[in-house]
Every structure is written in structure tokens, then in C-alpha cells.
Write a protein that holds these residues in place. Structure first.
Motif, short mmCIF file in Angstrom:
data_model
loop_
_atom_site.label_atom_id
_atom_site.label_comp_id
_atom_site.label_asym_id
_atom_site.label_seq_id
_atom_site.Cartn_x
_atom_site.Cartn_y
_atom_site.Cartn_z
N ASP A 27 0.84 -1.20 0.00
CA ASP A 27 0.00 0.00 0.00
C ASP A 27 0.87 1.26 0.00
O ASP A 27 0.65 2.18 -0.78
CB ASP A 27 -0.93 -0.04 1.22
CG ASP A 27 -1.82 1.18 1.33
OD1 ASP A 27 -2.69 1.35 0.45
OD2 ASP A 27 -1.65 1.97 2.27
N HIS A 31 1.13 4.03 -2.90
CA HIS A 31 0.93 5.47 -2.66
C HIS A 31 2.11 6.27 -3.22
O HIS A 31 1.94 7.35 -3.77
CB HIS A 31 0.83 5.76 -1.15
CG HIS A 31 -0.51 5.46 -0.56
ND1 HIS A 31 -1.66 6.09 -0.98
CD2 HIS A 31 -0.88 4.62 0.42
CE1 HIS A 31 -2.68 5.64 -0.27
NE2 HIS A 31 -2.24 4.73 0.58
N HIS A 70 -8.46 -2.79 -0.89
CA HIS A 70 -8.79 -1.78 -1.90
C HIS A 70 -7.68 -1.72 -2.94
O HIS A 70 -6.58 -2.20 -2.69
CB HIS A 70 -8.96 -0.41 -1.26
CG HIS A 70 -7.76 0.02 -0.44
ND1 HIS A 70 -6.59 0.43 -1.01
CD2 HIS A 70 -7.56 0.07 0.89
CE1 HIS A 70 -5.72 0.73 -0.06
NE2 HIS A 70 -6.28 0.50 1.11
N ASN A 72 -5.09 0.61 -5.41
CA ASN A 72 -4.26 1.77 -5.10
C ASN A 72 -3.44 2.17 -6.31
O ASN A 72 -2.90 1.31 -7.00
CB ASN A 72 -3.34 1.41 -3.92
CG ASN A 72 -2.68 2.61 -3.29
OD1 ASN A 72 -2.42 3.60 -3.96
ND2 ASN A 72 -2.42 2.53 -2.00
N HIS A 190 -5.94 5.86 -3.06
CA HIS A 190 -6.65 4.59 -3.22
C HIS A 190 -7.57 4.65 -4.43
O HIS A 190 -8.02 5.73 -4.81
CB HIS A 190 -7.48 4.28 -1.97
CG HIS A 190 -6.65 4.03 -0.75
ND1 HIS A 190 -7.18 3.96 0.52
CD2 HIS A 190 -5.32 3.85 -0.60
CE1 HIS A 190 -6.21 3.74 1.39
NE2 HIS A 190 -5.07 3.67 0.73
ZN LIG Z 1 -3.33 3.29 1.67
#
Ligand SMILES: [Zn+2]
Length: 325
Positions: A27, A31, A70, A72, A190
Motif C-alpha cells: 500500500d 501510494h 482496496h 491503489n 486509493h
Molecule cells: Zn493506503
């Protein structure tokens, strides 16, 4: 870590166990738009999956769910500047990526430990990238690059159209990786696409097709025989404060748009109950006792949880616990 967690849980729980293994750093890498970080984190996660699968297949009484919470970064393999990317070979798409030995974060650490004269050499050695003047300037203007020849106050540290200037060294390195690798990104945030769901069950009772996240919860509850019990436990442990204190005056103290300081409940004319968010901590006392720090302390069976609608979710036995003492 997965191996260790499985063996500890397996040895200590005759009635079974639930283990969640999170490969969470993919994640962060997404990002940052760091394709090297994303790929290596996925490979590490893949190894954890193998450990879990080996365990489940041997155990014959364990199910596994593999999913993401989720999407990303909106990453694409291939992008417009790669001519005829639909016909690009595996080597054209992934050759360079697989030769890079440092994530942006790893490269940033290395750069800060090395003389600046060696910056170009490092990129050649670990990333097969020959930095051009623009890349070097972006690195030197970065405020967190310890070895930059540019005095700190003269560094631009701002983003340009090309996105290369940044305060943060690993962000600049991500921008450099992006410049040389054939991947596109739509965002640093996200994204809402459907995500992978993979599963294993010894008798093949698996969720397949398009599945809502809440259905995964229902599936796991069915495996445990908790279909009714879990919603019931949730109601007991996380009832909204308006329900728990339906007959009392309540107020929430704190600044708006921030996590509140506490929920206050008027128990009697003088006595108040304060419940602190994300802890099991509660206090009962008069205004004077709160001022003097002599309010009586209690602990709830579980943490109070607060959401953005300023509702405290509480164990519905709180009043019983306090009155019993
Ligand atoms: Zn995140």
C-alpha cells in the motif's frame, strides 16, 4: 513470520484459530508510485501465501481467503509513451524492473549513506539507470538529500510539471523510476476497482465470482458456525452511544473534525461519566473530582470506537459495570 504465527497458533489452540497476515507495505509503495516496491512486496506476500497454503493442505481442516482491502495508484503495465505497448514483449515490459535491486526507499537510504560523487554510480549499479542532468538536479534540490552540494536554503524542493522536484528523497527516486520504467499511474491515492479474491478450502466450498466484501464476512462466519453469534456480539460490543445512554444526556467534547477528547454522560445531577475514544478507559466523578484528578477510573470490556459521524460505539454493559462498583 507467517510460519511462526501458524505454528504458535496451531500448538496453542485445539479448537482452531483465525490468523490475519497483512502484506501492508504494498500500500505504501503504491501510494509512492514505486513499482519496484510494489512488485517486491507482492513477491514477499506470495511467499507468505505459499506458507499458509502448505499448512492448510497438510492440515486438511483450514480455509484461506486472500484478498485486498482496496486498489491503489491506478497502475497500468505499459503506457502511452511506450510505442505499441500492446505488442511489447515480456522483456520490454518487465526486463528493466526485474533488474532493479533497490526500492525507492532502499535507494534513498543508500544515497544518504554515500558521497554525492557516487550517486550516478549507485543508480547504474542498483537500477541500471544513467541519471541525466534533470534527474541529478531533482536529487540535489531535494531537501532530505543529506549529501546534496546545494545549500539547504537554496534547494527548490517543489514539484514541477515533470513531478521530479520534491521535498522527499524517495519520492524523487520514484519519479526517476517512473521516468525510465514502462508503467503508468493515475493517482497517489486509493482506487475503486474490483480487487483479486483467491481462496482455498479443503472441500472446495469457496466464494467465487463477484463477491461483496460483506459476503466475505458472512462466509468466514459460516466456516466458524458464527452466523448468528457474530452479529449479536457486535451489537453487544459496539452499540451506538445514543442507544446505550438512551435515557441520559450526553455530549462530546473536543474540536470538530478531530478525534474527540471524550464522551460525557450526565449520570446524576452532579456525577458525570467520561468515556475516552479508542481505549477501554472510563472515569466517573463530579466536575471538582475531574479537576482534581480524583475521578474514579473504570475499564470497559472493549475499546470505545468513534466514527466520523461523532458516534461512540460502546459495549452495552457499561452502565451495569459502573453501577456494580
Ligand atoms: Zn493506503
Amino acid at each position: 513470520m507467517t510460519q511462526k504465527a501458524l505454528s504458535l497458533l496451531d500448538h496453542n489452540n485445539k479448537e482452531g484459530f483465525f490468523l490475519m497476515v497483512e502484506g501492508s507495505k504494498v500500500d505504501w509503495a503504491a501510494h509512492a508510485n514505486d513499482p519496484v516496491g510494489m512488485a517486491t512486496e507482492m513477491l514477499a506476500f506470495d511467499k507468505a501465501v505459499k506458507v499458509a497454503l502448505d499448512f492448510a493442505q497438510k492440515d486438511k481442516n483450514t480455509a484461506i481467503i486472500i484478498l485486498s482491502d482496496h486498489g491503489n495508484s491506478g497502475m497500468s503495465i505499459g503506457l502511452q509513451r511506450l510505442k505499441k505497448y500492446d505488442k511489447a514483449s515480456e522483456k520490454e515490459l518487465f526486463g528493466h524492473l526485474t533488474s532493479i535491486q533497490k526500492t525507492a526507499e532502499g535507494m534513498a537510504q543508500l544515497l544518504n549513506q554515500t558521497q554525492r560523487e557516487q550517486a550516478q554510480e549507485l543508480f547504474e549499479q542498483y537500477a541500471q539507470i544513467s541519471l541525466d542532468q534533470e534527474d541529478l538536479e531533482a536529487l540535489f534540490h531535494c531537501k532530505s538529500y543529506k549529501n546534496s552540494p546545494i545549500p539547504l536554503e537554496e534547494r527548490k524542493g517543489i514539484s514541477t510539471e515533470k513531478g521530479l522536484y520534491s521535498q522527499d528523497l524517495s519520492s524523487v527516486i520514484c519519479a526517476i523510476y517512473k521516468k525510465y520504467l514502462p508503467f503508468g499511474f493515475t493517482t497517489h491515492g486509493h482506487t475503486g476497482e474490483e480487487v483479486l479474491l483467491a481462496s482455498y478450502h479443503p472441500e472446495n466450498h469457496r466464494p467465487t465470482g463477484m463477491v461483496l466484501n460483506t459476503e466475505i464476512n458472512e462466509y468466514l462466519c459460516r466456516l466458524w458456525g458464527l452466523e448468528n453469534r457474530l452479529p449479536q456480539l457486535t451489537d453487544e460490543a459496539y452499540a451506538p452511544h445514543s442507544k446505550v445512554f438512551a435515557n441520559y444526556t450526553t455530549s462530546i467534547k473536543g474540536e470538530s473534525n478531530k478525534i474527540p477528547q471524550y464522551l460525557e454522560v450526565k449520570l446524576t445531577k452532579k456525577k458525570k461519566l467520561r468515556i475516552y475514544p479508542f481505549t477501554p478507559n472510563m472515569e466517573v466523578g463530579t466536575d471538582k473530582e475531574f479537576q482534581q484528578g480524583t475521578a474514579k477510573k473504570f475499564r470497559a470490556p472493549n475499546n470505545a470506537v468513534v466514527d466520523k459521524t461523532e458516534t461512540f460505539y460502546l459495549n452495552n454493559r457499561i452502565l451495569q459495570i459502573i453501577s456494580a462498583r
